[in-house]
Design a protein around this motif. Structure first.
Motif, mmCIF file in Angstrom:
data_model
loop_
_atom_site.group_PDB
_atom_site.id
_atom_site.type_symbol
_atom_site.label_atom_id
_atom_site.label_comp_id
_atom_site.label_asym_id
_atom_site.label_seq_id
_atom_site.Cartn_x
_atom_site.Cartn_y
_atom_site.Cartn_z
ATOM 1 N N ARG A 23 7.900 6.480 -8.047
ATOM 2 C CA ARG A 23 9.137 6.735 -7.314
ATOM 3 C C ARG A 23 8.917 7.741 -6.180
ATOM 4 N N ASN A 24 9.793 7.652 -5.186
ATOM 5 C CA ASN A 24 9.893 8.738 -4.215
ATOM 6 C C ASN A 24 11.170 9.506 -4.510
ATOM 7 N N GLN A 25 11.776 10.146 -3.496
ATOM 8 C CA GLN A 25 12.962 10.956 -3.777
ATOM 9 C C GLN A 25 14.178 10.141 -4.194
ATOM 10 N N TRP A 26 14.234 8.856 -3.770
ATOM 11 C CA TRP A 26 15.505 8.158 -3.949
ATOM 12 C C TRP A 26 15.395 6.755 -4.519
ATOM 13 N N ARG A 27 14.198 6.231 -4.734
ATOM 14 C CA ARG A 27 14.125 4.872 -5.260
ATOM 15 C C ARG A 27 12.787 4.609 -5.922
ATOM 16 N N ASP A 28 12.746 3.535 -6.705
ATOM 17 C CA ASP A 28 11.490 3.057 -7.272
ATOM 18 C C ASP A 28 10.666 2.407 -6.162
ATOM 19 N N LEU A 29 9.402 2.773 -6.076
ATOM 20 C CA LEU A 29 8.505 2.200 -5.081
ATOM 21 C C LEU A 29 7.705 1.031 -5.633
ATOM 22 N N LEU A 30 7.238 1.173 -6.867
ATOM 23 C CA LEU A 30 6.341 0.173 -7.431
ATOM 24 C C LEU A 30 6.270 0.363 -8.933
ATOM 25 N N GLN A 31 6.081 -0.727 -9.640
ATOM 26 C CA GLN A 31 5.859 -0.670 -11.081
ATOM 27 C C GLN A 31 4.419 -1.055 -11.375
ATOM 28 N N LEU A 32 3.705 -0.167 -12.043
ATOM 29 C CA LEU A 32 2.326 -0.443 -12.434
ATOM 30 C C LEU A 32 2.331 -1.059 -13.834
ATOM 31 N N TYR A 33 1.992 -2.330 -13.929
ATOM 32 C CA TYR A 33 1.939 -3.012 -15.215
ATOM 33 C C TYR A 33 0.508 -2.908 -15.743
ATOM 34 N N CYS A 34 0.387 -2.328 -16.914
ATOM 35 C CA CYS A 34 -0.936 -2.044 -17.476
ATOM 36 C C CYS A 34 -1.165 -2.872 -18.733
ATOM 37 N N ASP A 74 0.846 -1.193 0.000
ATOM 38 C CA ASP A 74 0.000 0.000 0.000
ATOM 39 C C ASP A 74 0.877 1.237 0.000
ATOM 40 N N LEU A 75 0.696 2.086 -0.978
ATOM 41 C CA LEU A 75 1.466 3.329 -1.081
ATOM 42 C C LEU A 75 0.528 4.513 -1.000
ATOM 43 N N ALA A 76 0.881 5.483 -0.163
ATOM 44 C CA ALA A 76 0.103 6.721 -0.094
ATOM 45 C C ALA A 76 0.593 7.686 -1.170
ATOM 46 N N TRP A 77 -0.330 8.436 -1.756
ATOM 47 C CA TRP A 77 0.058 9.421 -2.764
ATOM 48 C C TRP A 77 1.023 10.453 -2.181
ATOM 49 N N SER A 78 0.893 10.725 -0.888
ATOM 50 C CA SER A 78 1.745 11.728 -0.260
ATOM 51 C C SER A 78 3.216 11.333 -0.271
ATOM 52 N N GLY A 79 3.493 10.030 -0.445
ATOM 53 C CA GLY A 79 4.876 9.577 -0.481
ATOM 54 C C GLY A 79 5.449 9.433 -1.875
ATOM 55 N N VAL A 80 4.639 9.783 -2.896
ATOM 56 C CA VAL A 80 5.077 9.647 -4.296
ATOM 57 C C VAL A 80 5.574 10.989 -4.799
ATOM 58 N N CYS A 81 6.780 10.995 -5.362
ATOM 59 C CA CYS A 81 7.358 12.230 -5.890
ATOM 60 C C CYS A 81 7.225 12.341 -7.404
ATOM 61 N N GLU A 82 7.363 11.226 -8.102
ATOM 62 C CA GLU A 82 7.317 11.284 -9.552
ATOM 63 C C GLU A 82 6.930 9.933 -10.133
ATOM 64 N N ALA A 83 6.593 9.941 -11.402
ATOM 65 C CA ALA A 83 6.291 8.709 -12.135
ATOM 66 C C ALA A 83 7.052 8.748 -13.446
ATOM 67 N N ARG A 84 7.589 7.604 -13.836
ATOM 68 C CA ARG A 84 8.287 7.491 -15.113
ATOM 69 C C ARG A 84 7.474 6.558 -16.008
#
Length: 331
Positions: free
Chosen positions: A158-169, A137-147
């Protein structure tokens, strides 16, 4: 701020070995494993006065990691059929990932049981880690960017320093998912919150250094009290896992430290005999020199620190580094 949008949820069987993003993540994970393990072993061998063994160890461990990397790829290809079943859900609160792959869930639980029955903490720990990551579970408040990777239909969160999760669509929903993520990241409150949050990496690196320093005197107990070097190694590994991965690993550290204290106490009061002209009886602690007493004090101080962070972790007062991104997330 809530957009009051309906949840966007989908299930997908995404590729593994043929997905360059999965391969990149796998190679990075194995490379990090090698680096961290070598840093730990370097500290141990230097602390025990055997640095000359490090080059051979580095080569041997590199070969072992290479073998594990290839084995992992074979498991992905043969056992999982190059496919993994998962569910993703985007809500106004955050992102939820759920593993739906029955093979992965079964293997994780088998690892826990096999590790327990075979007295292999490493195997059991790997199983527990896999089980803990079956839902993220990831909160939007902890997300900095998306690639965005449209060719692979994947969005890396991603957050400031690492990939958090990959959304496979899927081909059908990639654009819809992309728009939802872009909308959330464009929210002024979300970006402001993410920008204001500090990276936990410096604090985590300091905690890692303190854990290693706290464990080093324990390795000297082999010479003083005959403590098996495998015990402080387990304490070191599970303490680091408590700081970085899973708070429940603190329950492994605490009884191990209890065993060490018991072992040291018994060894120090054990009676021995020395026969010269007459027979002399003495206890181990009566023969310790000043340097050995200092090492004992440092060992107890280090165990006190490790017990403190383990106790705080199992009671929810210390959140592991890789869990902090999940605080406040979910539905």
């Amino acid at each position: 701020m809530s957009n009051n949008n309906p949840d966007l949820s989908w299930e997908i069987h995404f590729p593994l070995v043929t997905n360059p993003l999965v391969l990149k993540a796998w190679f990075k994970a194995m490379g990090a494993t090698y680096l961290i393990a070598m840093l730990i072993m370097a500290a141990i061998f230097i602390g025990t006065g055997e640095p000359e063994a490090l080059p051979m160890l580095a080569v041997g461990f590199a070969l072992a990691i290479t073998g594990l990397t290839l084995l992992g790829l074979l498991i992905m290809l043969l056992l999982f059929g190059n496919r993994f079943h998962a569910r993703f859900t985007l809500t106004d609160k955050g992102i939820v990932y759920e593993s739906l792959d029955s093979r992965a869930r079964t293997l994780a639980r088998m690892a826990v049981v096999a590790g327990a029955l075979g007295a292999s903490p490493r195997t059991a720990g790997a199983g527990l880690l896999a089980v803990s990551n079956e839902r993220v579970d990831l909160a939007w408040s902890g997300v900095c960017e998306a690639r965005y990777h449209p060719k692979q239909r994947t969005i890396v969160i991603r957050n400031q320093w690492r990939d958090l999760l990959q959304l496979y669509c899927s081909e059908e929903n990639y654009e819809a998912v992309k728009r939802r993520v872009e909308s959330r990241l464009a929210s002024q409150n979300t970006t402001a919150s993410a920008a204001a949050s500090r990276s936990p990496l410096p604090e985590a690196l300091l905690a890692t250094a303190l854990v290693v320093a706290a464990c080093l005197p324990l390795f000297a107990m082999n010479d003083i009290t005959g403590l098996d070097i495998f015990v402080p190694l387990l304490i070191l590994l599970f303490s680091l896992a408590t700081v970085w991965l899973i708070p429940l690993f603190g329950w492994v550290v605490l009884p191990l430290e209890g065993y060490v204290l018991l072992h040291i106490g018994v060894a120090l009061v054990k009676s021995s005999e020395l026969k010269l002209v007459t027979t002399y009886r003495f206890r181990k602690y009566e023969l310790l020199d000043a340097g050995e007493w200092i090492l004992l004090v440092l060992a107890v101080a280090g165990m006190t620190y490790l017990a403190l962070i383990s106790w705080r972790a199992v009671h929810g007062r210390l959140v592991p580094v890789l869990f902090r991104d999940r605080v406040g997330a979910g539905q």
